[in-house]
Structure formats: C-alpha cells, structure tokens
Design a protein around this motif. Structure first.
Motif, short mmCIF file in Angstrom:
data_model
loop_
_atom_site.label_atom_id
_atom_site.label_comp_id
_atom_site.label_asym_id
_atom_site.label_seq_id
_atom_site.Cartn_x
_atom_site.Cartn_y
_atom_site.Cartn_z
N UNK A 189 17.61 82.66 36.50
CA UNK A 189 18.59 83.74 36.70
C UNK A 189 18.48 84.84 35.64
N UNK A 190 17.58 84.69 34.67
CA UNK A 190 17.38 85.73 33.65
C UNK A 190 15.96 86.29 33.77
N UNK A 226 11.29 90.22 40.73
CA UNK A 226 12.11 91.31 41.29
C UNK A 226 11.45 91.84 42.57
N UNK A 227 12.29 92.08 43.54
CA UNK A 227 11.79 92.54 44.83
C UNK A 227 11.52 91.41 45.81
N UNK A 255 21.60 88.57 44.46
CA UNK A 255 22.56 87.48 44.65
C UNK A 255 21.90 86.14 44.99
N UNK A 256 20.67 86.16 45.46
CA UNK A 256 19.99 84.91 45.83
C UNK A 256 19.48 84.10 44.65
N UNK A 257 19.33 84.73 43.50
CA UNK A 257 18.81 83.98 42.35
C UNK A 257 19.73 82.83 41.96
N UNK A 258 21.01 83.07 41.92
CA UNK A 258 21.95 81.99 41.57
C UNK A 258 21.97 80.92 42.66
#
Length: 158
Positions: A65-66, A73-74, A79-82
């Motif tokens: 998430x970091x 990216x892309x 919002x999907x990372x979490x």
C-alpha cells in the motif's frame, strides 16, 4: 574444501572443493562427468535474479500500500491496493520461494545438483514472467524474464 586463502566467490556458488577453482572460472562436473566451466558471471546473474525476487517479495508482502502503489501505478486503481493486500502478499510469498530456490542452487556443494536446481528455478521465473506478460503487462517479460533468460543462458553456455 576451498583453501582458506581463496576468496568467497559470488555468495558461495559452487564451492565444490575442486582444485582448479579460480577467480575467473569455477570448474564443476557436468551430469555426463565431463569438466564444464561455470563463469562467475552466471553466478552473479543468478544471484541478481534472486535479489530481484526478494525485492518483489518485500514490495508485495510488506509495502503493497506504499511502495507498491508507486511501482504498480496505473495497473490498479488507488482504492484496490488496500483490498488486494492479501492477494499481493500471497504473490510475494511465491516470489520469495523463487529467490530461496535460486540462492539454494548457488549454495549447493554438489555441482550436478547445483546446476539442476538453478536450471529449475530460473525456468520457473521465465514461465512466470511469460505468463505475467500474457495476462497482465508485457513489461514483466522485460523486467523479470530477461534477467532470468540471461542467467539461464550464462548457466547453459559458459
């Protein structure tokens, strides 16, 4: 065993105790019993592929998430990372197994098995990169597949 005066070579790859161990080439026996030379370059390339997969493990398991947001990216919306943190951690674990297998191959003292283990795990990386390129992003084949292909070629040709 390698004499005390000889330096530790490329993470200990192929420390087999053969008397012709030198700084530029490491001799080892092929499966057919003939002497074959393994270049330090091949050992370093295998180690770099392993380190790359440790880095991927870290991103996917501990920094999804970091740092994962920056690297991927892309590919995913913010919002999907979490939401995909658990899935990414699972993928990271698999990358860790690939890295462990490659390091294991470098440290095996039996030259035949060292070769076989490295061959197997490099092949796994190449298959995974090819699948990733077909299903996700073509850049995976360049970023993960190309280093593994170069290491495999060095392992086979030198």
């Amino acid at each position: 065993m390698v004499g005390l005066g000889q330096p530790f070579l490329a993470f200990g790859c192929f420390l087999t105790g053969y008397p012709y161990l030198t700084m530029d080439r490491i001799g080892w026996q092929s499966p057919k019993g003939q002497i074959k030379k393994m270049s330090i370059i091949a050992c370093v390339l295998v180690a770099l592929v392993a380190v790359e997969h440790l880095y991927i493990l870290w991103i996917e398991m501990f920094a999804w998430t970091t740092k994962g947001k920056q690297v991927f990216r892309g590919a995913l919306s913010e919002e999907l990372f979490e939401k995909t943190k658990g899935l990414a951690a699972n993928q990271g674990l698999y990358n860790g197994f690939l890295a462990a297998g490659l390091f294991w191959g470098l440290l095996i003292s039996d030259p035949v098995w060292s070769f076989r283990v490295q061959l197997f795990f490099l092949s796994c990386v190449i298959v995974a990169a090819t699948y990733g390129a077909l299903r996700s992003s073509h850049s995976i084949l360049i970023k993960q597949g190309l280093p593994a292909i170069l290491a495999l070629l060095a392992l086979l040709l030198v």
